[in-house]
Design an enzyme around this catalytic site. Structure first.
Site, PDB file in Angstrom:
ATOM      1  N   ASP A 160       0.777  -1.228   0.000  1.00  0.00           N
ATOM      2  CA  ASP A 160       0.000   0.000   0.000  1.00  0.00           C
ATOM      3  C   ASP A 160       0.815   1.289   0.000  1.00  0.00           C
ATOM      4  OD1 ASP A 160      -1.789  -2.024   0.319  1.00  0.00           O
ATOM      5  OD2 ASP A 160      -2.766  -1.219   2.084  1.00  0.00           O
ATOM      6  N   GLU A 385       2.163 -10.181  10.938  1.00  0.00           N
ATOM      7  CA  GLU A 385       1.884  -9.659   9.603  1.00  0.00           C
ATOM      8  C   GLU A 385       3.198  -9.319   8.883  1.00  0.00           C
ATOM      9  OE1 GLU A 385      -0.833  -6.084   7.581  1.00  0.00           O
ATOM     10  OE2 GLU A 385      -0.622  -6.212   9.766  1.00  0.00           O
TER      11      GLU A 385
END
Length: 413
Positions: A160, A385
């Site tokens: 992102d 993550e």
């Protein structure tokens, strides 16, 4: 580790798909589900099939697979931008986002099938949707003149807030402060996440696309980029579609031809200085930021420049074999941040893709070392993550589904 990884996938299973994280990402994400299916096939082939088929139920009539399929069981304001922002639905009525994510789905489907080759019915069910998905990308997202597919929002890259997006994003006037409420910082440290300025630009791009009916030909895309990771995964999935076509008695030649054309264009358009760089279609130039996206083409079968790309991976920019996993950004860059989302940390999904490339290249020592690092860090970080590439310190969500799934897959390698 196997039992703990399977437990993560169990706790994040909704009955028809797997959320990336119960807190931070409570819906179904597109490329997450593909990575998750790759690991789920070692736990339950049936669940892996369901994972992919449920995602295809969110496919639009134009063939696109949206990056989020929203669950009606989750509060509408639990995630932003949520369904009220996107105002989008699939052909079957599922509320979705309007943008996409990297096309690794056909590869995931092929690997899932290989876990139980007796069931060709699965391939028969998913093949038409996967062909339509690639058709959408080829027909609607070839915005340049060389045949490569373009992304129109940083979120479509899956990476992102990569530093590669800084220069094209600088053209975007952000949505006004106070016009939206972020939910990601409710569940993760603000210092690990994109800045409010970047988030305002993400919202503005998404709102412009929405307000033009998600029409790729009519939207004045302020952000239009040929991303090496996105195109590399499309190539890998076209090769997978060729294998699926052979299995189903279909003609694989169109898939192989498209994969070859994309590979040639990828090298001609994006390869320089030993790495692939994104091309800003509005400025017309390559973006001078070296990110892990530029290493993902190692996974492309038969890549002619693989040796040069491997030399970059093991060199000072990424230090493959020395850093933990594979850093997301050039470690020699002045603005590298080892803790902030995609601006330096290492991720398990990109490590898995690069491991796949190393295996194809018969780079056994590098592949074995990377596999061992994935398995160790997945366990010691509670399936984080992402993590600091120097210290291995975990960041973002824990009990993260694709981390658990890909660790399971490498444990079986």
């Amino acid at each position: 580790m196997r039992a703990d990884a399977a437990a993560v996938l169990d706790q994040n299973w909704t009955g028809r798909s797997t959320v990336p994280s119960r807190s931070l990402y409570p819906h179904q994400w597109s490329w997450d589900s593909a990575f998750i299916a790759i690991g789920l096939r070692h736990v339950s082939v049936e669940r892996a099939r369901t994972e992919l088929e449920s995602l295809l139920q969110a496919q639009w009539a134009d063939g696109r697979i949206p990056h989020i399929a929203f669950s009606p069981d989750v509060p509408r304001d639990a995630y932003f931008p949520g369904p009220d922002f996107w105002q989008a639905r699939s052909a079957g009525g599922t509320e979705t986002s309007g943008i996409v994510q990297p096309p690794i789905h056909a590869l995931a489907a092929w690997l899932t099938y290989q876990a139980d080759p007796a069931d060709q019915g699965f391939l028969e069910r998913v093949y038409p949707g996967l062909v339509a998905w690639h058709g959408y990308l080829r027909d609607r997202r070839t915005l340049g003149d060389a045949g490569l597919v373009a992304i129109v929002h940083p979120w479509e890259s899956g990476m992102d807030n990569s530093p590669a997006w800084d220069s094209p994003l600088a053209r975007v006037t952000p949505a006004p402060a106070g016009s939206f409420v972020r939910r990601d910082t409710d569940h993760a440290a603000a210092g690990d996440r994109p800045t409010d300025l970047d988030y305002g630009r993400y919202v503005e791009l998404a709102a412009t696309y929405r307000d033009h009916g998600y029409d790729d030909r009519e939207t004045p895309h302020a952000f239009a980029v040929e991303d090496p990771c996105f195109n590399a995964l499309l190539i890998c999935s076209e090769h997978a579609l060729a294998d699926i076509a052979v299995t189903l008695g279909q003609d694989p030649a169109p898939h192989r031809q498209y994969a070859a054309e994309l590979t040639d264009a990828l090298i001609e358009r994006l390869f320089t200085d030993g790495i692939f760089r994104a091309r800003d279609l509005r400025a017309g130039d390559l973006i001078p930021a070296d990110t892990v996206a530029g290493l993902i083409p190692l996974a492309v079968p038969g890549l002619p420049v693989a040796d040069e790309l491997l030399a970059t991976a093991v060199g000072p920019r990424f230090r493959l074999g020395e850093a933990r996993l594979v850093p997301s950004y050039d470690l020699t860059a002045d603005d590298v941040d080892p803790d902030r989302y995609w601006r330096g940390p290492s991720w398990f999904n990109t490590a898995w893709l690069i491991h796949r490339g190393l295996v194809q290249l018969k780079q056994t020592s590098y592949a074995d070392a990377l596999r061992a690092d994935v398995l160790t860090l997945a366990r010691t970080t509670n399936f984080a993550e992402y993590l600091n590439p120097f210290t291995g310190e975990p960041h973002g969500a824990q009990s993260f589904s694709w981390t658990a799934a890909l660790a399971l897959d490498l444990a079986e390698a």
